[in-house]
Design an enzyme around this catalytic site. Sequence first.
Site, PDB file in Angstrom:
ATOM      1  N   PHE A 255       0.856  -1.277   0.111  1.00 33.16           N
ATOM      2  CA  PHE A 255      -0.056   0.093  -0.072  1.00 33.16           C
ATOM      3  C   PHE A 255       0.892   1.249  -0.072  1.00 33.16           C
ATOM      4  O   PHE A 255       0.547   2.119   0.764  1.00 33.16           O
ATOM      5  CB  PHE A 255      -0.877   0.093   1.119  1.00 33.16           C
ATOM      6  CG  PHE A 255      -1.930  -1.159   1.309  1.00 33.16           C
ATOM      7  CD1 PHE A 255      -2.910  -1.213   0.603  1.00 33.16           C
ATOM      8  CD2 PHE A 255      -1.410  -2.151   1.977  1.00 33.16           C
ATOM      9  CE1 PHE A 255      -3.831  -2.422   0.746  1.00 33.16           C
ATOM     10  CE2 PHE A 255      -2.405  -3.372   2.110  1.00 33.16           C
ATOM     11  CZ  PHE A 255      -3.355  -3.260   1.471  1.00 33.16           C
TER      12      PHE A 255
ATOM     13  N   GLY B  44      -8.538  19.149  -8.372  1.00 35.35           N
ATOM     14  CA  GLY B  44      -7.532  19.532  -9.203  1.00 35.35           C
ATOM     15  C   GLY B  44      -7.641  18.621 -10.433  1.00 35.35           C
ATOM     16  O   GLY B  44      -8.523  18.430 -11.189  1.00 35.35           O
TER      17      GLY B  44
ATOM     18  N   GLY C   5      -2.999  10.011 -11.424  1.00 28.95           N
ATOM     19  CA  GLY C   5      -2.457   9.152 -12.551  1.00 28.95           C
ATOM     20  C   GLY C   5      -1.493   8.300 -11.864  1.00 28.95           C
ATOM     21  O   GLY C   5      -1.767   7.768 -10.835  1.00 28.95           O
TER      22      GLY C   5
ATOM     23  N   CYS D  92      -0.751   3.345 -10.531  1.00 27.14           N
ATOM     24  CA  CYS D  92      -1.575   2.170  -9.551  1.00 27.14           C
ATOM     25  C   CYS D  92      -3.029   2.656  -9.751  1.00 27.14           C
ATOM     26  O   CYS D  92      -3.767   1.770 -10.517  1.00 27.14           O
ATOM     27  CB  CYS D  92      -1.188   2.492  -8.299  1.00 27.14           C
ATOM     28  SG  CYS D  92       0.176   1.656  -7.822  1.00 27.14           S
TER      29      CYS D  92
END
Length: 474
Positions: free
Chosen positions: A153, A257, A261, A264
């Site tokens: 993670f 915003g 990207g 992941c």
Amino acid sequence: MRLTVIGTGYVGLVHAACMADMGHMVLGIDLDADRIESLARGRTPFYEPGLGELLHRTIESGHLRFTTSLAEAARFARTHFVCVGTPQRPDSNAADLRFVDAVMDDLAPYLRDLGGWCLVVGKSTVPVGTAVRLEERLGKVAPQAEIAWNPEFLREGFAVQDTLRPERLVAGVVSPRGEATLRGVYAPMLRVGIPFISTDLSTAELVKLAANSFLATKISFINAMAELCDATGADVMTLAEAVGRDSRIGHAFLQPGLGFGGSCLPKDIRALVARAEELGLGDSVAFLQQVDEINTRQRRRAIALAKQLVGGSFSGRNVAVLGAAFKPGSDDVRDSPALAVAAGIYCQGARVRVHDPRAVDRARAVFPGLQFALDVPKSCEDADVVLHLTAWPEYGEIDPARLAAVVRRPVILDARHNLDAARWRSSGWTFRAFGRPWLGGPPPLDFDARSVHRIHDVNEHDQSMFSSHGGLPQ
């Protein structure tokens, strides 16, 4: 303990260095001989805060070394972590599992020949059901080998911290021995109270994809709200602050915003949808397709607003882009929203000059047609508009009055909501941001919120860049 880490890309190298720093004896394996030689000298192939120092320290201590030999890996340890990439397939949204399959196929004969119990631990992000399939595949050759799944993670820019002090450890296991082995690997973390969640293989696989899909949904949700704010004059930043005060929701990832990207979130939500469709459950996760579309649309919206700010055409215009990496703290340009916007504007006739504190070399390799600058003032010389597309902290420290002296027109689009709008406007800049067209005052005379939504004139060549999934290995 003695451990191997197969794959020395982003996940693998961080994991190997952190496990060595915890006191394990670790052998890193990669088929790329040049990479292995470079790593043995302590050179990292990508930028990640703290990793370089960690790599040097663990190599010097003798706890970490590298090889290209799987045979050596099988002899070295009984616990093997598989950390190879699972990119999006070029012909579909599904995950490409060739590299995971190849590792299992290549490793299995060595495990069989050595005999004795061993544990093969997947850390790669894979579709649910992969581990069970690999367990059967491995068992045909090396029946004494056991599979476990231990998803990572990591946040790029915080990967060392996230590995050494994770919020939780998830272990998909098939036996008490497998669980005990992983508890032994992570014993220093368990002693300080980090939660260890033991579960089955399928749940462990699904946890990572579910987590990323939820985070992506929060990002796209607030960006959808920003579109409504653009159309109505509402302020998305105040909206996000108020909504985030709800303890059931929270402020994390509720930042409007340019969208997400990297390697992941985009490919993981697509892979989850693809796997659900294979299971006949596509309707259950159909909303994720809209999450993906909203995210991609943010890039087109940025181009549309930038075009409006330069007078309706990019032809002959100079555009300065601040940021190329997909996020601050990284040099990763895989599926970078910033780089996709820069390239899309370039393809519509603008001269585009890009600055990034870390990612210039990688960005140039992907889009050599763009111009690049090593300092902010140089990137902004004679610019008709400045686009703030990656939220590096140093961009928040720019003196807008000094920068106004080098641009052709003091106009900026803050697509990351990290700049002080009042400071820029007081220095004479026209300041725009998604969801904040009014910025506390009346609508500017040149602003047409509806035109920002007329984004369907982007041609197919431009659209292909908004969802690129090429780049670096995992």
